[in-house]
Design an enzyme around this catalytic site. Structure first.
Site, PDB file in Angstrom:
ATOM      1  N   LYS A 529       0.723  -1.128  -0.133  1.00  0.00           N
ATOM      2  CA  LYS A 529      -0.104  -0.013  -0.031  1.00  0.00           C
ATOM      3  C   LYS A 529       0.899   1.191   0.102  1.00  0.00           C
ATOM      4  O   LYS A 529       1.650   1.530   1.049  1.00  0.00           O
ATOM      5  CB  LYS A 529      -0.874   0.011   1.313  1.00  0.00           C
ATOM      6  CG  LYS A 529      -1.757   1.259   1.289  1.00  0.00           C
ATOM      7  CD  LYS A 529      -2.944   0.981   2.408  1.00  0.00           C
ATOM      8  CE  LYS A 529      -4.199   1.408   1.917  1.00  0.00           C
ATOM      9  NZ  LYS A 529      -5.392   0.565   2.391  1.00  0.00           N
ATOM     10  N   ASP A 624     -13.312   2.661  10.132  1.00  0.00           N
ATOM     11  CA  ASP A 624     -13.674   2.861   8.660  1.00  0.00           C
ATOM     12  C   ASP A 624     -14.172   1.227   7.977  1.00  0.00           C
ATOM     13  O   ASP A 624     -13.534   0.676   7.216  1.00  0.00           O
ATOM     14  CB  ASP A 624     -12.139   3.137   7.556  1.00  0.00           C
ATOM     15  CG  ASP A 624     -12.736   3.465   6.366  1.00  0.00           C
ATOM     16  OD1 ASP A 624     -14.112   3.466   6.109  1.00  0.00           O
ATOM     17  OD2 ASP A 624     -11.898   3.500   5.636  1.00  0.00           O
TER      18      ASP A 624
END
Ligand SMILES: *[C@@H]1O[C@H](CO)[C@@H](O)[C@H](O)[C@H]1NC(C)=O
Ligand SMILES: *[C@@H]1O[C@H](CO)[C@@H](O)[C@H](O)[C@H]1NC(C)=O
Ligand SMILES: *[C@@H]1O[C@H](CO)[C@@H](O)[C@H](O)[C@H]1NC(C)=O
Ligand SMILES: *[C@@H]1O[C@H](CO)[C@@H](O)[C@H](O)[C@H]1NC(C)=O
Ligand SMILES: *[C@@H]1O[C@H](CO)[C@@H](O)[C@H](O)[C@H]1NC(C)=O
Ligand SMILES: *[C@@H]1O[C@H](CO)[C@@H](O)[C@H](O)[C@H]1NC(C)=O
Ligand SMILES: *[C@@H]1O[C@H](CO)[C@@H](O)[C@H](O)[C@H]1NC(C)=O
Ligand SMILES: *[C@@H]1O[C@H](CO)[C@@H](O)[C@H](O)[C@H]1NC(C)=O
Length: 797
Positions: A529, A624
Site C-alpha cells: 500500500k 472505517d
C-alpha cells in the site's frame, strides 16, 4: 488512549476568528485588482479574483470574480460573478463602481466592461459591501438599507444560509441554482434546482434545457420536504422555512449554530448535496445527497453508457463504445458520453437493405422511461428487422410481445443487480453494433476471468526468515530497522519497486492510497500500500508501524513490513487471494458465498473487531469498517484490513475518511453529531456490513425492482421485516433459500441492534461474538429511529 484523543479533536467544528483588519466595503471611486479582496466583517467570506486550476489539461486557466469561504483552507467557491464570461488575461483588470453606479469588472486600459451588475440605478452614489452571511450587496451610499442589487439574487450553484431560493413576486425574479459545467469550470452546467413553475410548493431538479424533473423534493408539508427526511429529527443543523406571501415564494434556511460552516450545492453529479466543514478532518463532510441513487439523475453518464448505482465509478461505456472525451469525462462532465469504436455499416455504406450490423444483448437492464418508438412486430426477429431497416435506430427490446426501438443517442440505461432465481431480472436491450465490434465482443464474452489465486498461507515468521536469508545472500545489505521490533521488516523503496515490478499490478485504490501486488523474492505474494503522502515524520511513523505490527489475530490482516524513505510511506501486508468482501457480495458474476461461509465471515469480523477493541493493549477503533476493508484469504477466512490507520495518519485520517464518496453509508450518527468517538462507531458500521452480508446487496438501494422504486432503504426494511417475522425474504436470493433461518434471524437481530441511534443501545463487539456463537440470548430490536426518518418515502416523478 491517544487514538480517542485524535478523533475527538478532529470533530470540533471550525470556529471563526473574531475579526480581521481587511475591509468589507468598496466605495465609489475605489478599485481593486487581482491581488486584493474584500473580507466580510466576521472573516468568514472573501470576494476577489480567483483562477481555476486544471491539473489534467494544463490549459491556460481562466480568471473569475467570486466569493469563497475565507476560513476554509481548501479553496471552495460559493458564488461566481462571471461564470460564463471567463477572463483570460489579468492585465489592466479591475473591480470598481462605474459612472452609472453599477459594480463592474473593467479593463482599465480599454475601458471596456467585462461584467456588470446591470442594476437599474437612479442615483449614482453607491457602495458595495460583502456582508457576514456571504451576500455581496450593492447599496445606496446615503441609505444603507436600500439594496440595489445583491449576489443572493443571482446565485450560481450554492444556496447560502439566509438566502432565498425561489420567486420574488415584486420584481418577477426567479432564483434558481445551476451546477458547474465540470469539477473545475464554473460555467453554467447541465443541472438545475428551481421552484416548481406550475405553482406547487416544491423544488424540481431538471436538466437545464428541459422542464421534466428527474427528482423533486416533494410538496412542503409545513415543516420539511418529504423527500429530504434529513430535514427532520432532533439535533437539526438548520431551521428551514418555506415562505409564500405577497412579496415572494421561496425557501430559506438558517443555521442553528451560527459558527458552523456549511455548504449546500447542486453538484456536477446533478444531486443536491449538503456539506459541513469539519475542522479536524480539514475537509467537507457530506451529510446528505439527493436523489440518493446517482443514476436517478437524467443522462448522468451521457449517451451510450450504462449507469450502475452499486458500483463506483457509476458510469461505464456500453460494449463496443469508448469514452468520447476522456478529458471531460475525468472532470465529471459526461455530456458527450461514449462513441462507437466502429461506425455502423448502415451509416458508412448508406444502405439499409444489406447492412451487416448486428445486435449485441445487454441483459439485466432498466430501460429508459422516455417513450420509445413502438413497432408492429410479432416476433423478436421482426423487431430486430424493424430496427435494422432504419439507420437512426440504435437499439430495440422485445418484451411481452411489445417491440420497442430507440433512435439516435441512447440515454438513461441503468444496470440492475439481477439474481438468477427471481423473474424480475430487468430487461434485455439489444444494442446495434457494427459486425466488426460484434465479433470482437462475442469472443470476449467467452473469456473466463481467472482470478489470481496464490496462496499466502505461510506465516509471517517464515517469510521474515526467508527474506533475511535472501537479503544476506544477494546483497549483503540489510536495510536498517530490519531487526526492528515485532518482526516488522523495514524495506527500502527500491526493494518494493522491484517487488511490485515498478508498481504495475494495481489491486485497487484503497482509502489512503493505491495497493499493488508484489512478490518478495519472486515467491511470496504481498500487497503493498502506497500512502498518498507523508503524513507523519519518520520517527513517529516507525513507532506506530511497530505498534500496529504487534497486533496479531487470525481475523486481522498481518502487517509484514513498511518503507519509510524521505516522503515515501508504504505498508506491506500479506496478500489475500480472495480479494475483498464487496467483490463477492455485490459484483455481477462473482461466485456467491454460501450461507455457512457468510455466517463464518460475520463471526470472524466480529472477533477481529472485538480483539481490536478489547484485547490489545491500546484500544483501537477501526473507524472505517466496510466490505472493501474485509479481505478474504484462500479459505475465505475474513481479515480486517486498514486498522490502525488513524494512528498512522493522524488528523489526515479523518479527512480521507470523510471525503469518500457516497452517502453517509456505514458511518454512525456520532460522526456528524460531533461528539466523542467510541468503539461503538465500529459496532454501527459492523451492523451495516452484516445486513449486506445477509442480503447480498448494498443497503442503499433495492435491487432490480421493475417497478422502478429504488428507494427502499434496506436497513429499515430489514428492521420491519424482522419484527414481522419474515426474515426469509431478507436473505440474498442468490442463496436459493439454502439458508439456516435461525442463524439468519439471529444475524438480522444483531445487525439491527448494532445500528441503533444511541450508542449505548448497541452491543459491544465482544457481546456480538457471544450472541453469534449462540452463547448469549438477544431480544427483538426496535426499528432505528434516525434511519427510519432518513429513509422516508421519496418522490421520483
Ligand atoms: C496579457 O496581455 C498583455 C498585453 O496585451 C500581454 O503582454 C501578456 O502577455 C498577456 N498575458 C497572457 C497571460 O496572455
Ligand atoms: C485589456 O485590454 C488590453 C488591450 O487590448 C489587453 O491587452 C488586455 O489583455 C485586456 N485585459 C483584460 C483583462 O481583458
Ligand atoms: C453622477 O455623478 C456624476 C459625476 O459626479 C454626475 O455628472 C452625474 O450627473 C450623476 N448622475 C446622476 C444620475 O446623478
Ligand atoms: C432607505 O431605504 C429603505 C428601503 O428602500 C426605505 O424603506 C427607507 O425609507 C429609506 N430611508 C430613507 C431615510 O430614505
Ligand atoms: C440547450 O439546448 C441548446 C439548443 O438546443 C444547446 O445549444 C445548449 O448547448 C443546451 N444546453 C445544455 C446545457 O444542454
Ligand atoms: C460496405 O459494403 C461493401 C459491399 O456490400 C462491403 O464489402 C464493405 O465491407 C461494407 N463496409 C463496411 C464498413 O462494412
Ligand atoms: C427512422 O426513424 C426515425 C425516428 O422514428 C424517423 O423519423 C425516420 O423517418 C425513419 N426513417 C426511415 C427511412 O424510415
Ligand atoms: C414471477 O413468476 C411468478 C410465477 O411464475 C408469477 O406469479 C409472478 O407474477 C412473476 N412476477 C413477475 C414480476 O413477473
Amino acid at each position: 488512549m491517544p487514538l480517542l484523543l485524535i478523533v475527538f479533536t478532529l470533530l470540533l467544528y471550525l470556529r471563526i476568528p473574531a475579526s480581521s483588519a481587511a475591509t468589507d466595503t468598496l466605495l465609489a471611486g475605489q478599485a481593486f485588482g487581482v491581488n486584493h479582496k474584500l473580507i466580510s466583517k466576521n472573516g468568514r467570506y472573501a470576494l476577489g479574483f480567483f483562477q481555476t486550476s486544471s491539473k489534467s489539461t494544463g490549459n491556460t486557466n481562466n480568471w473569475y470574480l467570486g466569493i469563497w469561504f475565507n476560513t476554509v483552507p481548501k479553496f471552495t467557491y460559493a458564488w461566481v460573478a462571471n461564470r460564463d464570461k471567463p477572463i483570460k488575461n489579468t492585465t489592466s483588470l479591475e473591480l470598481t463602481i462605474s459612472q452609472d453606479g453599477n459594480l463592474v469588472i473593467l479593463n482599465r486600459s480599454t475601458k471596456s466592461i467585462i461584467w456588470t451588475t446591470q442594476a437599474n440605478i437612479k442615483r449614482n452614489s453607491t457602495t458595495v459591501v460583502l456582508s457576514s452571511d456571504g451576500n455581496l450587496i450593492l447599496g445606496s451610499s446615503s441609505n444603507s438599507s436600500e439594496v440595489l442589487w445583491q449576489s443572493f439574487d443571482h446565485p450560481t450553484d450554492t444556496f447560502f444560509p439566509g438566502a432565498k431560493l425561489g420567486l420574488d413576486k415584486v420584481t418577477g425574479l426567479n432564483r434558481r441554482i445551476v451546477s458547474w459545467k465540470n469539477l473545475i469550470d464554473p460555467a453554467t452546467g447541465v443541472y438545475c434546482e428551481k421552484l416548481d413553475p406550475s405553482g406547487v410548493d416544491q423544488f424540481l431538479f431538471t436538466p437545464l434545457n428541459s422542464s421534466i424533473p428527474y427528482w423533486s423534493t416533494g410538496v412542503w408539508n409545513g415543516k420539511y420536504f418529504p423527500s429530504i427526511p434529513e430535514m427532520t429529527g432532533s439535533n437539526q443543523i438548520f431551521t428551514s422555512t418555506f415562505v409564500d406571501n405577497d412579496q415572494g415564494k421561496y425557501l430559506t434556511f438558517n443555521l442553528v449554530d451560527e459558527t458552523m460552516v456549511t455548504r449546500n450545492v447542486i453538484d456536477v453529479s446533478g444531486q443536491t448535496k449538503q456539506f459541513i466543514w469539519l475542522e479536524g478532518s480539514q475537509d467537507w463532510t457530506m451529510i446528505y445527497a439527493q436523489p440518493k441513487a446517482p443514476c436517478d439523475v437524467y443522462a448522468i453518464c451521457g449517451p451510450f453508457t450504462i449507469c450502475n448505482d452499486n458500483m463506483f465509478p457509476h458510469c461505464t461505456c456500453m460494449e463496443g463504445f469508448i469514452i468520447a472525451s476522456p478529458e471531460d469525462w475525468e472532470l465529471e462532465d459526461r455530456t458527450s458520453g461514449c462513441s462507437r469504436n466502429t461506425p455502423l455499416d448502415c451509416i458508412s455504406n448508406k444502405s439499409t437493405t444489406h447492412t451487416t450490423d448486428k445486435f449485441y444483448s445487454l441483459p439485466c437492464i432498466k430501460l429508459p422511461q422516455k417513450a420509445p418508438e413502438v413497432e408492429a412486430a410479432a416476433s423478436a426477429s421482426e423487431c430486430a428487422q424493424a430496427c435494422l431497416s432504419n439507420c437512426s435506430c440504435t437499439a430495440y427490446s422485445f418484451n411481452n410481445d411489445r417491440c420497442c426501438t430507440w433512435h439516435d443517442e441512447l440515454l438513461n440505461i441503468r444496470a440492475l443487480q439481477c439474481s438468477g432465481t427471481t423473474n424480475s431480472t430487468g430487461e434485455t436491450l439489444y444494442l446495434r453494433v457494427s459486425a466488426k465490434d460484434f465479433n470482437r465482443l462475442k469472443n470476449n464474452r467467452k473469456d473466463i476471468i481467472i482470478g489470481v489465486a496464490i496462496g499466502a498461507g505461510l506465516s509471517a515468521f517464515i517469510l521474515l526468515i526467508m527474506i533475511l536469508r535472501n537479503k544476506r545472500k544477494s546483497s549483503g545489505h540489510i536495510p536498517d530497522g530490519v531487526q526492528g521490533c515485532n518482526g516488522i521488516i523495514a524495506f527500502g523503496f527500491s526493494d518494493l519497486q522491484r517487488a511490485t515490478n515498478k508498481f504495475t499490478n494495481k489491486l485497487g485504490a484503497g482509502s489512503f492510497g493505491a495497493v499493488f501486488k508484489g512478490f518478495i523474492d519472486d515467491s511470496f505474494a504481498v500487497a503493498v500500500k502506497r500512502l498518498d503522502s507523508a503524513y507523519q515524520g519518520e520517527k513517529q511513523f516507525r513507532a506506530e508501524v511497530s505498534s500496529i505490527g504487534a497486533i496479531q489475530h487470525i481475523n486481522l490482516v498481518k502487517l509484514v513490513g513498511f518503507c519509510c524513505e524521505g516522503s515515501k510511506r508504504l505498508l506491506v501486508y500479506e496478500y489475500m487471494s480472495n480479494s475483498s468482501l464487496d467483490a463477492h457480495l455485490f459484483r455481477v458474476n462473482s461466485t456467491t458465498l454460501n450461507w455457512t461461509a457468510r455466517y463464518q465471515i460475520a463471526l470472524g469480523v466480529a472477533r477481529g473487531l472485538a480483539y481490536l477493541h478489547e484485547s490489545c493493549r491500546d484500544c483501537i477503533i477501526h473507524c472505517d469498517i466496510k466490505p472493501e476493508n474485509i479481505l478474504l484469504d484462500g479459505s475465505f477466512i475474513p481479515k480486517i484490513a486498514d486498522f490502525g490507520m488513524a494512528k498512522l495518519l493522524g488528523r489526515e485520517f479523518s479527512r480521507v475518511l470523510t471525503t469518500m464518496r457516497g452517502t453517509v453509508g456505514y458511518l454512525a450518527p456520532e460522526w456528524i453529531a460531533g461528539v466523542a468517538i467510541t468503539p461503538k462507531v465500529d459496532v454501527y458500521s459492523y451492523g451495516m456490513v452484516l445486513l449486506e452480508i445477509i442480503s447480498g446487496r448494498k443497503n442503499s438501494y433495492a435491487p432490480c425492482s421493475s417497478s422502478g422504486n429504488l428507494d427502499v432503504y434496506f436497513p429499515v426494511h430489514a428492521a420491519h421485516k424482522l419484527l414481522e417475522g419474515e426474515v426469509g425474504n431478507l436473505v440474498d436470493q442468490m442463496l436459493h433459500a439454502d439458508v439456516n433461518l435461525d442463524e439468519a434471524e439471529l444475524a438480522c437481530k444483531v445487525a439491527c441492534w448494532c445500528i441503533q441511534d444511541e450508542e449505548f443501545h448497541r452491543p459491544t463487539m465482544g457481546e456480538v461474538v457471544q450472541i453469534l456463537e449462540g452463547r448469549v440470548e438477544i431480544g427483538m430490536p426496535p426499528v432505528p429511529r434516525l434511519l427510519k426518518a432518513m429513509a422516508g418515502s421519496s418522490h421520483s416523478p
